[in-house]
Design a protein around this motif. Structure first.
Motif: not given
Ligand code: ATP
Length: 190
Positions: A140-154
């Motif tokens: 994430f570029p600053a100042p963004f915050r977050g997370r990445t999900l596991k997901g099932f890339p499609l």
């Protein structure tokens, strides 16, 4: 209350979008998830999307019976170029106590600081990335915050669906059956 906001052109909605929704509800424990179709994406200025009424109709067909998914047409009603900050401000006003998660595909994450009023946007909502095949892991570029999900890339995209319709190829494996039928009936993307 945990709210998911999922913006995009949805031109058309496809199984990749539905998977993002499913994964986000499951992994984030969302109470409500809003699909928010853009009138016009600021990042696709050369692309005139299909008429908003048709994109909305396809979304309604795709989400029929999915009680935890809703459609918010506020960007369509505002018209013009759709800026996420305006939408997120509206949610912050309407749901002051809620925790907001703005869903994006991995292709969008690196460019987040180009989004309008990036600082304010990063303050108001966290971002949640769903992996997309061919996209590098997200920082994430600053100042963004977050997370990445596991997901099932499609590996499904709206542009691929539009190209397949134009080439006379079937799209049934990539969109819900009712969406494929409606695209055919409206002679979209020919
Ligand atoms: P196009 O091919 O026309 O650029 P798209 O398939 O990326 O369209 P959009 O409506 O622009 O669809 O996408 C809305 C959001 O959904 C974006 O954040 C995009 O990254 C994400 N998204 C779309 N398809 C997928 C997918 N297969 N996996 C994960 N995220 C996706």
């Amino acid at each position: 209350m945990r709210l998911g906001l999922f913006g995009g052109s949805f031109d058309p909605v496809h199984l990749g979008h539905l998977l993002v929704a499913h994964v986000a509800i499951e992994e984030l424990g969302l109470d409500r998830l809003f699909f928010i179709p853009a009138a016009q994406s600021p990042f696709k200025p050369a692309n005139q999307p299909a008429p908003a009424a048709i994109r909305l109709q396809l979304l309604r067909l795709a989400l029929a019976g999915k009680t935890n998914c809703e459609i918010d047409d506020q960007e369509i009603r505002r018209g013009g170029v759709s800026y996420t900050i305006e939408t997120v401000r509206d949610y912050a006003k309407c749901f002051p106590e809620a925790e907001m998660f703005y869903l994006i595909g991995a292709d969008n994450a690196a460019k987040l600081n180009e989004w309008r009023e990036a600082g304010e946007l990063a303050r108001l909502t966290q971002f949640v990335v769903t992996p997309r095949p061919g996209e590098a892991p997200v920082n994430f570029p600053a100042p963004f915050r977050g997370r990445t999900l596991k997901g099932f890339p499609l590996a499904v995209s709206s542009s691929e669906i539009r190209a397949r319709v134009q080439a006379g190829l079937v799209i049934e494996p990539l969109v819900p059956p009712a969406v494929a039928e409606a695209i055919r009936a409206a002679k979209l993307y020919l």
